[in-house]
Enzyme design. Structure first.
Site, short mmCIF file in Angstrom:
data_model
loop_
_atom_site.label_atom_id
_atom_site.label_comp_id
_atom_site.label_asym_id
_atom_site.label_seq_id
_atom_site.Cartn_x
_atom_site.Cartn_y
_atom_site.Cartn_z
N CYS A 94 25.56 -14.49 2.51
CA CYS A 94 24.27 -14.90 2.32
C CYS A 94 23.98 -15.32 0.74
CB CYS A 94 23.42 -13.79 2.76
SG CYS A 94 21.39 -14.07 2.73
N HIS A 140 16.10 -13.82 8.55
CA HIS A 140 15.58 -14.09 7.37
C HIS A 140 13.96 -14.03 7.43
CE1 HIS A 140 18.25 -14.12 4.13
NE2 HIS A 140 19.01 -14.88 4.79
ZN ZN Z 1 21.10 -15.50 4.40
#
Ligand code: ZN
Length: 174
Positions: A94, A140
């Site tokens: 990420c 997210h």
């Molecule tokens: Zn991410």
């Protein structure tokens, strides 16, 4: 198009829930252009608006491998309406959790409903890498990070590492 700064853990904004986009206008399109530019520059294959500090339900993705042939995808207010029972694992990373990777299992296929770049309603059946990427990005928007799927021990090791890195970075004086 402007490059935006990508927020990293432990920034508390990453844990906030993003808000629905009410109207897809020029401002939203400009934001998406910036997001895409920032994502390509990082480089990454997906970015949620919250990662540049904007709490709006917007995701950009490009999983094309060829840098010459860009295939940007825009998802506004994305919602997963179906997930397969069958699961698949990828080694996920990420942009907000630099240099950390972990094997994460997610449904291998999903159907996502969203508004596109022009605000039109769309539905897409995704599988493989795209399905994983969409699920990671929608997480997210709800303040969820891939490390939340790990054991408490593994998660804490990563958080500790990142907090340490951050302190060391802040100490540099030039
Ligand atoms: Zn991410």
């Amino acid at each position: 198009m402007t490059l935006r700064r990508i927020l990293t853990l432990p920034d508390p904004i990453l844990r906030k829930k993003s808000n629905k986009v009410e109207k897809v206008d020029k401002n939203i399109q400009n934001l998406m252009n910036d997001m895409l530019n920032t994502m390509y520059n990082a480089p990454g294959i997906g970015l949620a608006a919250v990662q540049i500090g904007v709490l709006k339900r917007i995701v950009v993705i490009d999983i094309s491998k060829d840098p010459e042939k860009k295939e940007p995808m825009y998802f506004i207010n994305p919602e997963i309406s179906w997930k397969s029972d069958f699961k698949e694992s990828y080694e996920e990373g990420c942009l907000s959790i630099p240099d950390q990777f972990a094997k994460i299992e997610r449904p291998s296929k999903c159907i996502v409903k969203f508004l596109d770049y022009n605000g039109s309603k769309k539905e897409l059946k995704a599988e493989g890498l795209l399905a994983t990427c969409i699920q990671h990005e929608i997480d997210h928007l709800n303040g969820i990070l891939f490390i939340d799927y790990l054991s408490k021990l593994k998660k804490n090791i990563i958080i500790k590492k990142l907090s340490k890195n951050k302190k060391e970075l802040e100490r540099i004086v030039v």
